[in-house]
Design a protein around this motif. Sequence first.
Motif, PDB file in Angstrom:
ATOM      1  N   LYS A  36      48.370  30.800   7.073  1.00 34.55           N
ATOM      2  CA  LYS A  36      47.454  31.455   7.876  1.00 34.55           C
ATOM      3  C   LYS A  36      46.893  30.483   8.822  1.00 34.55           C
ATOM      4  O   LYS A  36      47.176  31.431  10.226  1.00 34.55           O
ATOM      5  CB  LYS A  36      46.256  31.957   7.222  1.00 34.55           C
ATOM      6  N   LEU A  37      46.942  29.057   8.558  1.00 31.86           N
ATOM      7  CA  LEU A  37      46.629  28.428  10.143  1.00 31.86           C
ATOM      8  C   LEU A  37      47.964  28.384  10.989  1.00 31.86           C
ATOM      9  O   LEU A  37      47.399  28.699  11.987  1.00 31.86           O
ATOM     10  CB  LEU A  37      46.272  27.191   9.083  1.00 31.86           C
ATOM     11  N   ALA A  38      48.641  28.614  10.702  1.00 26.57           N
ATOM     12  CA  ALA A  38      50.159  28.723  11.098  1.00 26.57           C
ATOM     13  C   ALA A  38      49.822  29.823  12.294  1.00 26.57           C
ATOM     14  O   ALA A  38      50.127  30.108  13.426  1.00 26.57           O
ATOM     15  CB  ALA A  38      51.121  28.616  11.281  1.00 26.57           C
ATOM     16  N   ARG A  69      58.141  20.007   0.660  1.00 23.15           N
ATOM     17  CA  ARG A  69      59.343  20.316   0.827  1.00 23.15           C
ATOM     18  C   ARG A  69      58.786  21.782   1.057  1.00 23.15           C
ATOM     19  O   ARG A  69      59.500  22.300   2.377  1.00 23.15           O
ATOM     20  CB  ARG A  69      60.542  20.583   0.183  1.00 23.15           C
ATOM     21  N   ARG A  70      58.192  22.780   0.488  1.00 24.35           N
ATOM     22  CA  ARG A  70      58.271  24.273   0.328  1.00 24.35           C
ATOM     23  C   ARG A  70      57.400  24.117   1.924  1.00 24.35           C
ATOM     24  O   ARG A  70      57.492  25.440   2.815  1.00 24.35           O
ATOM     25  CB  ARG A  70      57.163  24.417  -0.653  1.00 24.35           C
ATOM     26  N   VAL A  72      57.100  27.045   6.489  1.00 27.18           N
ATOM     27  CA  VAL A  72      56.135  27.655   7.545  1.00 27.18           C
ATOM     28  C   VAL A  72      56.545  26.832   8.994  1.00 27.18           C
ATOM     29  O   VAL A  72      56.098  25.316   9.547  1.00 27.18           O
ATOM     30  CB  VAL A  72      54.536  26.690   7.589  1.00 27.18           C
ATOM     31  N   PRO A  73      57.870  26.833   9.659  1.00 23.07           N
ATOM     32  CA  PRO A  73      58.613  25.611  10.300  1.00 23.07           C
ATOM     33  C   PRO A  73      57.472  25.840  11.854  1.00 23.07           C
ATOM     34  O   PRO A  73      57.620  24.546  11.779  1.00 23.07           O
ATOM     35  CB  PRO A  73      59.522  26.767  10.384  1.00 23.07           C
ATOM     36  N   LEU A 102      53.638  17.901  10.176  1.00 19.31           N
ATOM     37  CA  LEU A 102      52.791  17.963   7.902  1.00 19.31           C
ATOM     38  C   LEU A 102      52.048  16.286   8.188  1.00 19.31           C
ATOM     39  O   LEU A 102      53.083  15.812   7.837  1.00 19.31           O
ATOM     40  CB  LEU A 102      53.628  18.441   7.579  1.00 19.31           C
ATOM     41  N   ARG A 103      50.537  16.035   8.258  1.00 16.56           N
ATOM     42  CA  ARG A 103      50.617  14.908   7.429  1.00 16.56           C
ATOM     43  C   ARG A 103      49.943  15.014   5.821  1.00 16.56           C
ATOM     44  O   ARG A 103      49.543  16.045   5.542  1.00 16.56           O
ATOM     45  CB  ARG A 103      49.526  14.142   8.052  1.00 16.56           C
TER      46      ARG A 103
END
Length: 573
Positions: free
Chosen positions: A226-228, A289-290, A295-296, A301-302
């Motif tokens: 959703k954020l992406a 990993r998921r 979500v490419p 990702l932190r």
Amino acid sequence: MSQRTVYLETFGCQMNELDSELVAGQLRALGYRFTPTPEAADVVLFNTCSVRERAEQKVWSRLGELQLRKKVDPGLVVGVLGCMAERDGVDLVRRMPVVDVLVGPGELDKLPGLLDNAVRTRESLISDDEAVASGKAAAKSARQVALQGNTSRRSATLAAAQDSLELLDLSRSVSPIDADDRAGKRSAYVRITRGCNKFCTYCVVPFTRGAEIHRPPEHIVDECKKLADAGVIEITLLGQTVNHYRFEHGAAVSVDGIVQPQKGRAFAGGHRRDPLAGRNVTTFADLLRRIHDEVPSVKRLRFVTSYPRDFGDDVLEVIRAHPRICRYLHVPAQTGSDRMLQLMNRGYSVGEYLEFLDRCRHYLDQPEIGRPLMLSGDFIVGFPTETDEDFDATIDLLRKARYKNSFIFKYSPRPGTIAFDKLADDVPEATKRRRNNLLLAEQTKISDDISKAQIGREFEVLVEGLSRREEKRRKRQIATAPGLVSLTVGGRDAADEAPGDACGSDDHDCGCSTKVHVLSESDAAVQLSARTDSDLIVFVDAPVDRDPQSFVGTLQRVRINTATNLSLHGEMI
Ligand code: SAM
Ligand code: SF4
């Protein structure tokens, strides 16, 4: 629909920032409007932190100011959210009757109802002339509403299977990011666990935020999507012991079709792999990993904060193999003395901690491909009985660990914690301060060395906005044009005022005797502030022929040219 105006101020950690964002989203949907100044608000909310006494003192002083205001403005509604509400409960209302609403971190989903109740109670009280005239309006309303809000999450939210707080996370309102307003909005927090089961002896978190709860992986992945979709390109996963994330699918419970979060049963297998990983269990490694794969469009990702125990090699392998997972770990050690670690109940020794850092570096430190691993730490100085030898061991650990930065705190005794009850706060304040300064000085040297080692390297950076220096420069330029005197407005330097404030008019041709200089693109290169994936801050000039704002929220390649006073300076390539 309410047209009430709300001022919401957040104290403390990223978890609180996220809570505030979620609460604000709910209130906005109900018609509340937000204002950046408390004076303009009908409702003032403080989302509080109890981790150290200083954070609480700030809130007490803010509440004191509001107590005075309420005498002349009985319609004002005041709410205390978060850890202080949970920890102090009705005692807080007794001390500060100005407070109408009190909501702990485990009850935030109930805030809209409580606030509505408080607003209506206030309205009925201020229409009661007698109550206002006798000055009783404030105290009356406060008690009525506070008792409803003061339910404790210690009553175990999950006992009844339904976790209503999960609904707050699920209700997150995400609006598409406006192309002209991207600063800060390309990054978002996503909670994966709540609470903590560690019970470090100095810490209030297990008491204020309750037991460790792990959210269903589907909810987390959907939230990231959703954020992406709304334009977010950097996501930081949040948890007090984020690497303990583990969801057992076989034990999942649904209520009204919604899978419920689970109480944490972390895999205590050290760095061994979880034998059930990927089948019946989603481990932290699986979750990373998921999100990476599903979500490419999330470019970075932190996660924070990592607990230095039970951090599996599987997590390190996943980070190494997935290019969009950042090479940055925040792994607080707290002290370099084994005796202190035991007293703090941290559950590891200095040797084990250093071994863990070696493993991390072995897997993740790859400066040769522009991906050095950077670490940051937390330390508490002056914990009860800490001797000079204990402190020397902490300095020693700091030197060996070589963090890029450390957050250093003087021990603050917190009522309700194990250390508060069992150990006298026996290190004098002056000694705490001295040790704090010594540790900071040592860290500064290391940070400086690490910065210098980056000269000549190339990185991809995420541009976060104008640098602070640039913002100050803009204010100065607005206030002082060449040959003109600097302005003073209401006793303050005009450089601190927004454009147009200088003469009280938005119109700079309003006829006032002093001209305000408006920055133009041709003035000079504009300095931007950016961040590498390993969390190093880089200052870089925007090309003079381009709109600096157009770089905000974008990824750029830079080469580091200089490093001064802990900061890197680079150029776009
Ligand atoms: N969960 C994280 C961990 O275990 O590393 C840290 C969360 S805690 C809210 C943030 C930091 O506050 C801690 O790492 C610790 O250094 C500091 N802290 C917590 N309680 C404190 C206290 N009573 N006095 C001083 N610092 C404290
Ligand atoms: Fe507090 Fe320790 Fe839990 Fe961190 S791990 S939140 S320091 S109890």
